[in-house]
Design a protein around this motif. Structure first.
Motif, PDB file in Angstrom:
ATOM      1  N   HIS A 178     -19.186   6.377   0.107  1.00 51.83           N
ATOM      2  CA  HIS A 178     -18.234   7.132   0.933  1.00 51.83           C
ATOM      3  C   HIS A 178     -18.459   6.781   2.412  1.00 51.83           C
ATOM      4  CE1 HIS A 178     -16.849   9.804  -2.339  1.00 51.83           C
ATOM      5  NE2 HIS A 178     -18.094   9.694  -2.777  1.00 51.83           N
ATOM      6  N   PRO A 179     -17.443   6.435   3.177  1.00 48.30           N
ATOM      7  CA  PRO A 179     -16.098   6.160   2.657  1.00 48.30           C
ATOM      8  C   PRO A 179     -16.032   4.804   1.986  1.00 48.30           C
ATOM      9  CG  PRO A 179     -16.185   5.702   5.002  1.00 48.30           C
ATOM     10  CD  PRO A 179     -17.535   6.268   4.636  1.00 48.30           C
ATOM     11  N   GLY A 180     -15.078   4.640   1.073  1.00 42.24           N
ATOM     12  CA  GLY A 180     -14.924   3.373   0.375  1.00 42.24           C
ATOM     13  C   GLY A 180     -14.099   2.394   1.192  1.00 42.24           C
ATOM     14  N   PRO A 181     -14.069   1.135   0.789  1.00 37.50           N
ATOM     15  CA  PRO A 181     -13.235   0.149   1.481  1.00 37.50           C
ATOM     16  C   PRO A 181     -11.756   0.455   1.289  1.00 37.50           C
ATOM     17  CG  PRO A 181     -14.102  -0.759  -0.564  1.00 37.50           C
ATOM     18  CD  PRO A 181     -14.768   0.571  -0.368  1.00 37.50           C
ATOM     19  N   MET A 182     -10.937  -0.016   2.231  1.00 36.29           N
ATOM     20  CA  MET A 182      -9.497   0.218   2.148  1.00 36.29           C
ATOM     21  C   MET A 182      -8.750  -1.107   2.226  1.00 36.29           C
ATOM     22  SD  MET A 182      -6.906   2.446   4.570  1.00 36.29           S
ATOM     23  CE  MET A 182      -7.138   3.981   3.679  1.00 36.29           C
ATOM     24  N   ILE A 183      -7.748  -1.249   1.373  1.00 36.14           N
ATOM     25  CA  ILE A 183      -6.811  -2.364   1.412  1.00 36.14           C
ATOM     26  C   ILE A 183      -5.419  -1.795   1.643  1.00 36.14           C
ATOM     27  CG2 ILE A 183      -5.771  -4.258   0.108  1.00 36.14           C
ATOM     28  CD1 ILE A 183      -8.407  -4.504  -1.413  1.00 36.14           C
ATOM     29  N   VAL A 184      -4.695  -2.358   2.590  1.00 38.49           N
ATOM     30  CA  VAL A 184      -3.350  -1.882   2.905  1.00 38.49           C
ATOM     31  C   VAL A 184      -2.329  -2.880   2.373  1.00 38.49           C
ATOM     32  CG1 VAL A 184      -1.743  -1.217   4.725  1.00 38.49           C
ATOM     33  CG2 VAL A 184      -4.180  -0.705   4.972  1.00 38.49           C
ATOM     34  N   ILE A 185      -1.416  -2.393   1.551  1.00 36.85           N
ATOM     35  CA  ILE A 185      -0.299  -3.192   1.030  1.00 36.85           C
ATOM     36  C   ILE A 185       0.957  -2.691   1.722  1.00 36.85           C
ATOM     37  CG2 ILE A 185       0.979  -3.940  -1.006  1.00 36.85           C
ATOM     38  CD1 ILE A 185      -1.508  -3.256  -2.673  1.00 36.85           C
ATOM     39  N   VAL A 186       1.553  -3.520   2.541  1.00 37.07           N
ATOM     40  CA  VAL A 186       2.672  -3.087   3.391  1.00 37.07           C
ATOM     41  C   VAL A 186       4.003  -3.481   2.752  1.00 37.07           C
ATOM     42  CG1 VAL A 186       3.723  -3.279   5.665  1.00 37.07           C
ATOM     43  CG2 VAL A 186       1.227  -3.339   5.436  1.00 37.07           C
ATOM     44  N   HIS A 187       4.906  -2.538   2.694  1.00 40.42           N
ATOM     45  CA  HIS A 187       6.279  -2.812   2.263  1.00 40.42           C
ATOM     46  C   HIS A 187       7.179  -1.764   2.889  1.00 40.42           C
ATOM     47  CE1 HIS A 187       9.814  -3.730  -0.125  1.00 40.42           C
ATOM     48  NE2 HIS A 187       9.185  -4.760  -0.671  1.00 40.42           N
ATOM     49  N   GLY A 188       8.319  -2.180   3.385  1.00 33.51           N
ATOM     50  CA  GLY A 188       9.269  -1.254   3.991  1.00 33.51           C
ATOM     51  C   GLY A 188      10.100  -0.534   2.945  1.00 33.51           C
ATOM     52  N   GLY A 189      11.222  -0.046   3.363  1.00 34.31           N
ATOM     53  CA  GLY A 189      12.114   0.678   2.479  1.00 34.31           C
ATOM     54  C   GLY A 189      13.456   0.867   3.169  1.00 34.31           C
ATOM     55  N   PRO A 190      14.427   1.473   2.513  1.00 33.08           N
ATOM     56  CA  PRO A 190      14.286   2.078   1.184  1.00 33.08           C
ATOM     57  C   PRO A 190      14.359   1.100   0.017  1.00 33.08           C
ATOM     58  CG  PRO A 190      16.519   2.376   1.961  1.00 33.08           C
ATOM     59  CD  PRO A 190      15.758   1.717   3.092  1.00 33.08           C
ATOM     60  N   ASN A 191      14.772  -0.158   0.264  1.00 35.98           N
ATOM     61  CA  ASN A 191      14.817  -1.108  -0.842  1.00 35.98           C
ATOM     62  C   ASN A 191      13.404  -1.405  -1.335  1.00 35.98           C
ATOM     63  OD1 ASN A 191      17.584  -1.328  -0.418  1.00 35.98           O
ATOM     64  ND2 ASN A 191      17.354  -3.091   0.921  1.00 35.98           N
ATOM     65  N   LEU A 192      13.164  -1.165  -2.629  1.00 33.59           N
ATOM     66  CA  LEU A 192      11.876  -1.475  -3.254  1.00 33.59           C
ATOM     67  C   LEU A 192      10.702  -0.776  -2.582  1.00 33.59           C
ATOM     68  CD1 LEU A 192      12.354  -5.298  -3.885  1.00 33.59           C
ATOM     69  CD2 LEU A 192      12.723  -3.434  -5.490  1.00 33.59           C
ATOM     70  N   LEU A 193      10.925   0.432  -2.099  1.00 40.33           N
ATOM     71  CA  LEU A 193       9.834   1.180  -1.482  1.00 40.33           C
ATOM     72  C   LEU A 193       8.808   1.600  -2.533  1.00 40.33           C
ATOM     73  CD1 LEU A 193      10.860   4.861  -0.696  1.00 40.33           C
ATOM     74  CD2 LEU A 193      11.914   3.479  -2.483  1.00 40.33           C
ATOM     75  N   TRP A 194       7.579   1.893  -2.074  1.00 35.54           N
ATOM     76  CA  TRP A 194       6.597   2.513  -2.961  1.00 35.54           C
ATOM     77  C   TRP A 194       6.986   3.982  -3.086  1.00 35.54           C
ATOM     78  CZ3 TRP A 194       5.224  -1.806  -4.466  1.00 35.54           C
ATOM     79  CH2 TRP A 194       4.624  -2.786  -3.693  1.00 35.54           C
ATOM     80  N   SER A 195       7.408   4.407  -4.260  1.00 37.76           N
ATOM     81  CA  SER A 195       7.917   5.768  -4.435  1.00 37.76           C
ATOM     82  C   SER A 195       6.938   6.616  -5.245  1.00 37.76           C
ATOM     83  CB  SER A 195       9.283   5.728  -5.129  1.00 37.76           C
ATOM     84  OG  SER A 195       9.151   5.248  -6.461  1.00 37.76           O
ATOM     85  N   GLN A 196       7.331   7.864  -5.491  1.00 38.92           N
ATOM     86  CA  GLN A 196       6.519   8.797  -6.268  1.00 38.92           C
ATOM     87  C   GLN A 196       6.584   8.405  -7.744  1.00 38.92           C
ATOM     88  OE1 GLN A 196       4.525  11.016  -5.175  1.00 38.92           O
ATOM     89  NE2 GLN A 196       5.246  11.929  -3.282  1.00 38.92           N
ATOM     90  N   GLN A 197       5.693   7.490  -8.127  1.00 33.87           N
ATOM     91  CA  GLN A 197       5.642   6.992  -9.498  1.00 33.87           C
ATOM     92  C   GLN A 197       4.245   7.157 -10.078  1.00 33.87           C
ATOM     93  OE1 GLN A 197       7.360   2.994  -8.405  1.00 33.87           O
ATOM     94  NE2 GLN A 197       8.337   3.254 -10.375  1.00 33.87           N
ATOM     95  N   PHE A 198       4.159   7.055 -11.394  1.00 35.09           N
ATOM     96  CA  PHE A 198       2.862   7.145 -12.067  1.00 35.09           C
ATOM     97  C   PHE A 198       2.101   5.835 -11.931  1.00 35.09           C
ATOM     98  CE2 PHE A 198       0.150   6.731 -15.850  1.00 35.09           C
ATOM     99  CZ  PHE A 198      -0.567   7.905 -15.773  1.00 35.09           C
ATOM    100  N   THR A 199       2.742   4.740 -12.272  1.00 34.12           N
ATOM    101  CA  THR A 199       2.098   3.441 -12.204  1.00 34.12           C
ATOM    102  C   THR A 199       2.175   2.860 -10.805  1.00 34.12           C
ATOM    103  OG1 THR A 199       4.177   2.482 -12.975  1.00 34.12           O
ATOM    104  CG2 THR A 199       2.495   2.903 -14.614  1.00 34.12           C
ATOM    105  N   ASN A 200       3.294   3.077 -10.149  1.00 33.71           N
ATOM    106  CA  ASN A 200       3.583   2.628  -8.796  1.00 33.71           C
ATOM    107  C   ASN A 200       3.427   1.128  -8.649  1.00 33.71           C
ATOM    108  OD1 ASN A 200       3.783   2.563  -5.797  1.00 33.71           O
ATOM    109  ND2 ASN A 200       3.969   4.737  -6.191  1.00 33.71           N
ATOM    110  N   ASN A 201       2.247   0.645  -8.334  1.00 32.32           N
ATOM    111  CA  ASN A 201       2.072  -0.780  -8.127  1.00 32.32           C
ATOM    112  C   ASN A 201       0.803  -1.236  -8.833  1.00 32.32           C
ATOM    113  OD1 ASN A 201       0.649  -2.981  -6.172  1.00 32.32           O
ATOM    114  ND2 ASN A 201       2.844  -3.321  -6.384  1.00 32.32           N
ATOM    115  N   ALA A 202       0.947  -2.250  -9.682  1.00 32.92           N
ATOM    116  CA  ALA A 202      -0.188  -2.676 -10.506  1.00 32.92           C
ATOM    117  C   ALA A 202      -1.350  -3.159  -9.655  1.00 32.92           C
ATOM    118  CB  ALA A 202       0.267  -3.763 -11.465  1.00 32.92           C
TER     119      ALA A 202
END
Length: 211
Positions: A178-202
């Motif tokens: 603690h704290p753990g490392p962080m990786i940021v995956i950037v993507h805009g929207g609303p096209n193909l945004l990261w949304s409220q999903q279970f799997t979201n992004n593999a």
């Protein structure tokens, strides 16, 4: 340049509806609905819906719509004059990250869709128009829901220019450091945004699972 997507001709053939927005992608557009009178040539912009991704005629004088709202979704009915009647909005993804979809019954009393959120995997659900509520009717992914997978939580922060940014924080099931490392995956929207999903992004799930 702006694109038109999801063109739909109304019963009777007088009106056409479509979604207009600027995007480099195809078939994943999210934007403002337009309603064109094919006899007069007049076009009505629907000001109450900014990020629509699904349109279908309900009858000759109204449309079903589904749209992104923040990291969640919303849906309802658009009249020919552009007025909007929102039926539901919340932290669910209706359809998928790529294509929002609803399947209404002939009388409009029930709508079916695949829905998911960070705590619940995709399942078929029915929306009851009278109570304005969802009820899941399938349980295909119960075994997946029981797995100790990373979960995503919505977060917001202010950019340097003051604009509020939304994102999803995917935490490992257990952190050894603690704290753990962080990786940021950037993507805009609303096209193909990261949304409220279970799997979201593999990728996010795989990385978070490794801590």
């Amino acid at each position: 340049a702006d694109q038109l997507q999801n063109p739909r001709i109304a019963p009777g053939g007088r009106h056409m509806a479509a979604i207009e927005a600027a995007s480099s992608d195809r078939a994943t557009l999210a934007g403002r609905p337009l309603i064109a009178d094919l006899q007069s040539g007049g076009v009505t912009e629907v000001a109450g819906v900014e990020d629509a991704a699904f349109l279908e005629w309900r009858d000759a004088s109204s449309l079903w719509f589904a749209a992104w709202q923040g990291l969640g979704t919303r849906f309802g009915v658009i009249a020919l004059d552009g007025s909007v009647d929102e039926w539901w909005a919340g932290d669910l993804t209706i359809g998928s990250r790529y294509t929002l979809r609803l399947s209404p019954s002939d009388d409009g009393a029930t709508l079916a869709a695949v829905v998911e959120d960070p705590g619940n995997p995709p399942e078929v659900a029915l929306f009851d128009a009278a109570s304005r509520s969802w009820r899941r009717i399938s349980d295909f992914n119960a075994s997946i829901a029981a797995l100790p997978l990373p979960r995503a939580e919505a977060v917001t922060w202010a950019a340097r220019d003051g604009i509020e940014i939304q994102g999803l924080l995917v935490r490992p099931p257990a952190l050894a450091v603690h704290p753990g490392p962080m990786i940021v995956i950037v993507h805009g929207g609303p096209n193909l945004l990261w949304s409220q999903q279970f799997t979201n992004n593999a990728r996010a799930l795989a990385l978070a699972s490794e801590g």
